[in-house]
Design a protein around this motif. Structure first.
Motif, PDB file in Angstrom:
ATOM      1  N   VAL A 282       5.611  11.744   2.514  1.00  0.00           N
ATOM      2  CA  VAL A 282       5.268  10.326   2.520  1.00  0.00           C
ATOM      3  C   VAL A 282       5.047   9.879   3.961  1.00  0.00           C
TER       4      VAL A 282
ATOM      5  N   LEU B 226       5.303   8.077  -5.400  1.00  0.00           N
ATOM      6  CA  LEU B 226       6.441   8.981  -5.232  1.00  0.00           C
ATOM      7  C   LEU B 226       7.322   8.980  -6.474  1.00  0.00           C
ATOM      8  N   VAL B 227       7.553   7.810  -7.062  1.00  0.00           N
ATOM      9  CA  VAL B 227       8.329   7.719  -8.305  1.00  0.00           C
ATOM     10  C   VAL B 227       7.638   8.498  -9.418  1.00  0.00           C
TER      11      VAL B 227
ATOM     12  N   ARG C 240      -0.119   1.410   0.540  1.00  0.00           N
ATOM     13  CA  ARG C 240       0.810   0.521  -0.162  1.00  0.00           C
ATOM     14  C   ARG C 240       1.326   1.127  -1.461  1.00  0.00           C
ATOM     15  N   SER C 241       0.554   2.025  -2.055  1.00  0.00           N
ATOM     16  CA  SER C 241       0.941   2.620  -3.344  1.00  0.00           C
ATOM     17  C   SER C 241       1.936   3.764  -3.219  1.00  0.00           C
ATOM     18  N   ARG C 242       2.298   4.148  -2.008  1.00  0.00           N
ATOM     19  CA  ARG C 242       3.018   5.410  -1.802  1.00  0.00           C
ATOM     20  C   ARG C 242       4.353   5.449  -2.542  1.00  0.00           C
ATOM     21  N   ARG C 243       5.061   4.331  -2.612  1.00  0.00           N
ATOM     22  CA  ARG C 243       6.376   4.345  -3.266  1.00  0.00           C
ATOM     23  C   ARG C 243       6.229   4.554  -4.776  1.00  0.00           C
ATOM     24  N   ASN C 244       5.323   3.831  -5.399  1.00  0.00           N
ATOM     25  CA  ASN C 244       5.117   4.006  -6.840  1.00  0.00           C
ATOM     26  C   ASN C 244       4.586   5.401  -7.158  1.00  0.00           C
TER      27      ASN C 244
ATOM     28  N   ALA D  59       3.395   6.360   5.895  1.00  0.00           N
ATOM     29  CA  ALA D  59       2.796   5.036   5.719  1.00  0.00           C
ATOM     30  C   ALA D  59       1.451   4.917   6.411  1.00  0.00           C
TER      31      ALA D  59
END
Length: 447
Positions: A396, A383-384, A377-381, A398
């Motif tokens: 990335v 990546l930022v 779930r943390s992957r997007r934050n 999921a």
């Protein structure tokens, strides 16, 4: 506590909740339990408690049950601001945790260890040292062994070595260790505790009931922990890798306790400066308990480590696979990343705990990591944060299983694949143990 005159409500039927319910029922007290979550494990837990005489409370009757309750025993996974706990407090009901329940039932000497990272390794080391000295030591607490599951069979000569989390410290009132150890403080569990100030306040509760004849072992090199000194009544023993302190310290590549050499640092089987600290805390606790230097050194030298903590689980075609699933915050992951010597494919991600990841990727940029696979779930934050840090060797994915397989495909002979997620596991798994076991099974399937 006189059980027969008390009516108990167990809030949450995790491993701790089950143990608490069994303990209460073994004392022939009235025991109800309440659980909002559902799963096969929870259903099995409910059936087990019911078969022993426990009664399930429901959403429909919980208010009536609370009115007829004397003591609410809250599981560590249930926050103190849960609506049922808040309602119980408004009704002036006593609210305690499973740790407090066990402590009141049986009060041998306790060695209690808290801190952000290193707790499990440290308590396991302490327990090994005490057992090697012939002491009836019981390892309990946040290591997955509820205290109440051990009290009935402990024996009058027992010493309990307890890993104590901030979750458990939320609900203590009388808990009183003979020796408390505070390893370090770094951001963690902010999704539950909201602020660092509150998190630090909870950690300090481990020594609040200690007296002048007790001991508190503190990390001299951690400024936050060092600042606790002014609030402590117990005898303070220091631990340091930088200074020759009154306690346990590193000097000339050896570990000492109050001037006495215990063991050479290169004989510690665990890698990294953080494990030197863990060994120093174990030495301090053991020497306070009267264990000889020779016994402490022998136990530390033969220590095998703990599962899912920087554990080398396989080497396949020249690639090392390292399972650090217990890394559930950024400080812990940074420690593992900093210790990497081989070119490393790093697997990060899981459920978030209120942290940011800028420092994590600053560490990655200056480490042996050659590629990062982000999952969970943390992957997007994450990546930022990687983009802000200027780190672009990122994939990335999921799905956790595919993330592990991708990392394995990217690694070449002489490399390492490191699972050190920097996050909790509850987006996919029941805990870091299940996540670690899944990693091991995937790697095993690749052989």
């Amino acid at each position: 506590m006189y059980y027969k005159n008390q009516k108990f409500l167990i809030l949450g039927v995790s491993k701790s909740g089950i143990a608490a319910a069994k303990h209460v029922l073994s004392e022939n007290a009235v025991c109800r339990f309440y659980e909002e979550m559902s799963s096969d494990k929870i259903s099995a837990a409910k059936s087990e408690i019911t078969s022993l005489g426990g009664e399930e409370a429901t959403r429909e009757n919980i208010d009536a049950v609370l009115t007829d309750t004397d003591v609410v025993v809250i599981s560590p996974g249930v926050p103190i601001n849960h609506p049922v706990a808040v309602k119980a407090k408004s009704l002036k009901k006593r609210i305690i945790g499973e740790l407090e329940l066990g402590f009141e039932s049986f009060t041998p000497p306790f060695i209690a260890v808290t801190g952000t990272n290193g707790k499990t390794t440290t308590v396991s080391l302490i327990n090994d040292v005490l057992e090697n000295a012939g002491i009836n030591s019981k390892l309990v607490g946040n290591v997955g062994v509820p205290l109440t599951s051990k009290t009935d069979r402990a024996g009058g000569d027992a010493v309990f070595v307890a890993e104590v989390s901030s979750f458990q410290l939320e609900s203590v009132s009388e808990f009183h260790p003979y020796i408390s150890c505070i390893l370090n403080i770094a951001p963690d569990h902010l999704e539950r505790h909201y602020t660092m100030e509150n998190y630090i306040f909870l950690k300090k509760r481990i020594f609040v009931n200690q007296k002048e004849n007790d001991y508190c072992v503190l990390n001299y090199d951690d400024e936050t922990v060092k600042s606790f000194y002014a609030d402590i009544k117990a005898k303070v023993v220091w631990v340091s890798c930088a200074e020759e302190v009154d306690g346990a310290y590193l000097k000339d590549d050896a570990l000492f306790y109050k001037g006495e050499k215990i063991i050479d640092a290169d004989k510690i089987p665990l890698v990294g400066r953080h494990n030197v600290y863990n060994a120093l805390f174990a030495i301090a606790a053991a020497r306070i308990m009267g264990v000889s230097a020779e016994t402490a050194a022998r136990a530390i030298e033969n220590f095998k480590g703990v599962p899912f903590r920087a554990q080398l689980v396989a080497e396949i075609n020249g690639v090392q696979f390292i399972n650090d699933s217990k890394s559930t915050n950024t400080a812990s992951a940074i420690t593992a990343i900093s210790a990497a010597k081989r070119p490393t494919v790093l697997i990060l991600g899981g459920s978030e705990k209120g942290e940011t990841y800028e420092k994590l990727f600053d560490c990655v940029k200056n480490s042996a990591v050659k590629h990062v696979v982000l999952t969970g779930r943390s992957r997007r934050n994450m990546l930022v944060a990687a983009d802000k840090a200027g780190y672009y060797d990122v994939t990335v994915c999921a799905d956790f299983d595919y993330a592990v397989k991708i990392a394995a495909m990217m690694a070449e002979s002489g490399d390492a694949v490191l699972l050190s997620p920097a996050c909790a596991s509850f987006d996919v798994f029941s805990g870091f143990e299940e996540r670690g076991e899944r990693f091991n099974s995937i790697i095993g399937a690749n052989r």
